[in-house]
Scaffold this active site. Structure first.
Site, PDB file in Angstrom:
ATOM      1  N   ASP A 175       0.642  -1.470   0.276  1.00  0.00           N
ATOM      2  CA  ASP A 175       0.154   0.039  -0.288  1.00  0.00           C
ATOM      3  C   ASP A 175       1.150   1.159  -0.034  1.00  0.00           C
ATOM      4  OD1 ASP A 175      -2.279  -0.950  -0.584  1.00  0.00           O
ATOM      5  OD2 ASP A 175      -2.793  -1.038   2.215  1.00  0.00           O
ATOM      6  N   LYS A 201       9.328  -3.088   2.003  1.00  0.00           N
ATOM      7  CA  LYS A 201       9.256  -3.599   3.373  1.00  0.00           C
ATOM      8  C   LYS A 201       8.062  -4.488   3.881  1.00  0.00           C
ATOM      9  CE  LYS A 201       6.786  -1.814   5.765  1.00  0.00           C
ATOM     10  NZ  LYS A 201       5.776  -1.592   6.549  1.00  0.00           N
ATOM     11  N   ASP A 204       5.233 -10.003   6.506  1.00  0.00           N
ATOM     12  CA  ASP A 204       5.224 -10.597   6.156  1.00  0.00           C
ATOM     13  C   ASP A 204       4.600 -10.982   4.877  1.00  0.00           C
ATOM     14  OD1 ASP A 204       3.520 -10.148   7.977  1.00  0.00           O
ATOM     15  OD2 ASP A 204       1.089  -8.633   6.818  1.00  0.00           O
ATOM     16  N   GLU A 310      -2.085 -16.253  10.613  1.00  0.00           N
ATOM     17  CA  GLU A 310      -2.947 -15.152  11.352  1.00  0.00           C
ATOM     18  C   GLU A 310      -4.393 -14.579  10.127  1.00  0.00           C
ATOM     19  OE1 GLU A 310      -1.513 -11.451  13.224  1.00  0.00           O
ATOM     20  OE2 GLU A 310      -1.202 -10.498  11.551  1.00  0.00           O
TER      21      GLU A 310
HETATM   22  P1  FBP Z   1       2.998  -4.028   6.929  1.00  0.00           P
HETATM   23  O1  FBP Z   1       2.355  -4.499   6.143  1.00  0.00           O
HETATM   24  O2  FBP Z   1       2.580  -2.413   7.254  1.00  0.00           O
HETATM   25  O3  FBP Z   1       4.513  -4.300   7.505  1.00  0.00           O
HETATM   26  O4  FBP Z   1       2.864  -4.505   8.507  1.00  0.00           O
HETATM   27  C1  FBP Z   1       2.724  -6.058   8.389  1.00  0.00           C
HETATM   28  C2  FBP Z   1       2.219  -6.366  10.096  1.00  0.00           C
HETATM   29  O5  FBP Z   1       2.860  -6.791  10.856  1.00  0.00           O
HETATM   30  C3  FBP Z   1       0.935  -7.584   9.939  1.00  0.00           C
HETATM   31  O6  FBP Z   1       1.930  -8.412  10.131  1.00  0.00           O
HETATM   32  C4  FBP Z   1       0.527  -7.828  11.080  1.00  0.00           C
HETATM   33  O7  FBP Z   1      -1.088  -7.818  11.064  1.00  0.00           O
HETATM   34  C5  FBP Z   1       0.717  -5.771  11.941  1.00  0.00           C
HETATM   35  O8  FBP Z   1       1.397  -5.549  10.631  1.00  0.00           O
HETATM   36  C6  FBP Z   1       0.209  -5.095  12.736  1.00  0.00           C
HETATM   37  O9  FBP Z   1      -0.023  -3.924  12.772  1.00  0.00           O
HETATM   38  P2  FBP Z   1      -0.328  -3.273  13.602  1.00  0.00           P
HETATM   39  O10 FBP Z   1       1.794  -3.065  13.878  1.00  0.00           O
HETATM   40  O11 FBP Z   1      -0.857  -2.094  13.539  1.00  0.00           O
HETATM   41  O12 FBP Z   1      -0.242  -4.068  15.545  1.00  0.00           O
END
Ligand code: FBP
Length: 550
Positions: A175, A201, A204, A310
């Site tokens: 995104d 980055k 995931d 998840e």
């Molecule tokens: P990004 O896609 O921004 O890299 O974040 C991934 C992630 O770590 C996911 O694996 C997880 O579901 C989410 O962020 C958790 O988000 P937050 O840090 O807002 O709790």
């Protein structure tokens, strides 16, 4: 003894010199390939990105020394933390200074909002030195503000003009890089002279394609989780009395779960993409788990490990439909909030759902059903990551096993422990792979900027080879885009890479999983990430990459 300000490993790691591809070690020249196209919807994407569509692929090679004019760059960390972010910034800094010692680097604070709110810091060698080869994003902080509106772009242009910034580097996931692409196009169209470069980055692992072999952070996060899973497996194999249900981060795709399975060989690993493809229900998932537990229990093995992605809930077609109905129902229904007891609320919802969704809703344990009606994000959606799927599965499996026990079809004992691994790995000290990869990505971004490029993602490929042979360059972000429906409207976005069921990592897993599930316990114990020692221990990329590139 004095209290420490840094651990011995922190001190040792700050002296680590990340490996660079040969093409970046001296003077760099650019090779431009043929014009590119977007992965799909070419006409639409071309129309939306008239200035940045169709640009050539770029690769670097060693060449003659060149004099570059001085530039100032602003960097943004966007979204969830991922190991190696600090090294992207160190790589940009070192790259800029090598190309022209008068180059400057600014960091926008707290994520994309730093650009809009004009919060920044100039990054100096002194600051950078504190963060080389460390985990975390704390050097400038991160945030999830989306850069998607014109007024934000204008505010960004304003601060860039004030600081003399020529280019912005956005370090983010699909995104954020989509937004970087839109920003690059906007700044080109408005002739602001501000370039925008993206860096891939996310732990995931779902920002990848032909040109971006992996996103950074995936390697380290998976190694940290796999160590923990291995430790749990050794405990399970020693105590022989618990089934461990382990949920792993990864908002949507199951790459992390699959990679951890490849590294640790658990008894069961659920892959959401397969659940969806087979149109499985929650009961089908439970039944598959139960079969394995019964077989092992009947062989006297009352222990095991189960990896759960998840995002599972959203990939179960019937649950997906139920969640969509609940989102609509609760967004437009004030009556619901006037109800007092949980039972009243449950009955109310159940009466408003379609019969199929009501059946699913009523089949869920009451606690989970309630959770689905409670937690919503600012867009009114259920926050599936807060749903403790591992507990839901334990509850459903236990119920089913007690029936089988009553029918004398199950002779074992079932005791379960739940875990969730996510934050434990997102800020780990980057593995050598991630430390080298991110530094190279940052260095590459500096070269792309000095060469005047915009709308490109920094790309480093050939990652299963030694770092010296990695191929650095740039990929036009428009090349990764297609049109998708978002919030009811068609939008240009970077395609999210889910686990491919015909891809080598999943196919390998599918060929061995029966054996792992059986009474032939096949656990392996990856141990902690190693930073010093033989290359086969310290510098290996993920199993996913190795299988994909084999
Ligand atoms: P990004 O896609 O921004 O890299 O974040 C991934 C992630 O770590 C996911 O694996 C997880 O579901 C989410 O962020 C958790 O988000 P937050 O840090 O807002 O709790």
């Amino acid at each position: 003894m004095k209290p420490m300000t840094k651990s011995p490993l922190q001190i040792a790691r700050s002296a680590y010199q990340p490996k660079l591809p040969n093409s970046l070690k001296g003077n760099v020249v650019l090779n431009e390939g043929a014009a590119t196209q977007s992965v799909a919807d070419q006409a639409d994407i071309k129309k939306l990105f008239p200035n940045t569509y169709g640009m050539p692929l770029i690769t670097f090679q060693a060449g003659e020394k060149k004099v570059y004019p001085a530039v100032a760059v602003g960097v943004i960390l966007s979204g969830g933390q991922a190991p190696g972010g600090h090294n992207v910034i160190s790589g940009i800094f070192d790259g800029l200074k090598a190309l022209n010692p008068y180059n400057k680097l600014y960091g926008f604070l707290g994520g994309p909002s730093g650009l809009v709110d004009h919060k920044y810091v100039e990054l100096t060698e002194e600051i950078i030195a504190e963060y080389r080869n460390t985990g975390g994003f704390d050097i400038i902080g991160s945030g999830r503000t989306k850069l998607e509106e014109e007024w934000q772009y204008e505010k960004g242009a304003e601060i860039c003009k004030k600081l003399g910034i020529n280019a912005i580097v956005v370090i983010g996931g699909d995104d954020s890089n989509t937004n970087a692409c839109v920003l690059a196009e906007y700044y080109s169209q408005k002739k602001t002279g501000i370039q925008v470069i993206g860096c891939p980055k996310t732990i995931d692992g779902d920002l990848k394609n032909e040109m971006i072999e992996t996103s950074f952070g995936f390697d380290t996060a998976c190694k940290v989780y796999s160590e923990l899973i291995g430790n749990i497996q050794r405990d399970a194999n020693s105590a022989k009395k618990y089934w461990h249900f382990i949920r792993l981060m990864g908002r949507s795709a199951s790459h992390i779960t699959l990679e951890c399975a490849l590294q640790s060989q658990p008894n069961i690993c659920i892959v959401s993409e397969e659940v969806e493809a087979k149109n499985m229900t929650l009961n089908d998932v439970v039944e598959d788990i139960v079969k394995v537990i019964v077989n092992r229990g009947n062989h006297g093995l009352n222990f095991g490990t189960i990896l759960i992605p998840e995002g599972l809930i959203e990939f179960i077609p019937a649950m997906k439909k139920l969640i969509a109905e609940l989102n609509d129902l609760l967004a437009h229904n004030d009556d619901f909030n006037t109800l007092v007891t949980d039972e009243e609320k449950h009955q109310y919802i159940s009466g408003k759902l379609t019969p199929a969704s009501a059946e699913v809703f009523n089949s869920l344990p009451k606690g989970i059903a309630k959770q689905l009606t409670l937690d919503r994000d600012p867009h009114g959606n259920v926050q599936v990551s807060l749903i403790e799927t591992e507990k839901l599965l334990i509850e459903m499996v236990a119920k089913r096993l007690s029936h089988l026990k009553a029918e004398e079809l199950y002779k074992g004992k079932f005791a379960a422990i739940n875990h969730f691994f996510g934050y434990e790995g997102r800020c780990a000290i980057p593995s050598n792979f991630d430390a080298d990869y991110t530094y190279s990505l940052g260095y590459t971004a500096a070269v792309l900027i000095s060469e005047g490029k915009t709308g490109y993602m920094s790309s480093v490929r050939n990652l299963t080879a030694p770092a010296a042979e990695w191929i650095a360059g740039g990929v036009p972000i428009t090349m990764m885009m297609n049109m998708e429906k978002r919030h009811g409207a068609m939008k240009p976005v970077i395609q999210k890479a889910l686990v491919l069921l015909d891809g080598a990592p999943f196919k390998f897993f599918a060929s061995v999983r029966e054996d792992w599930a059986s009474e032939n316990t096949r656990y392996i114990y990856p141990g902690p990430v190693q930073y010093y020692g033989p290359t086969e221990v310290c510098d290996q990329p993920t199993r996913t990459l190795q299988l994909e590139k084999a």
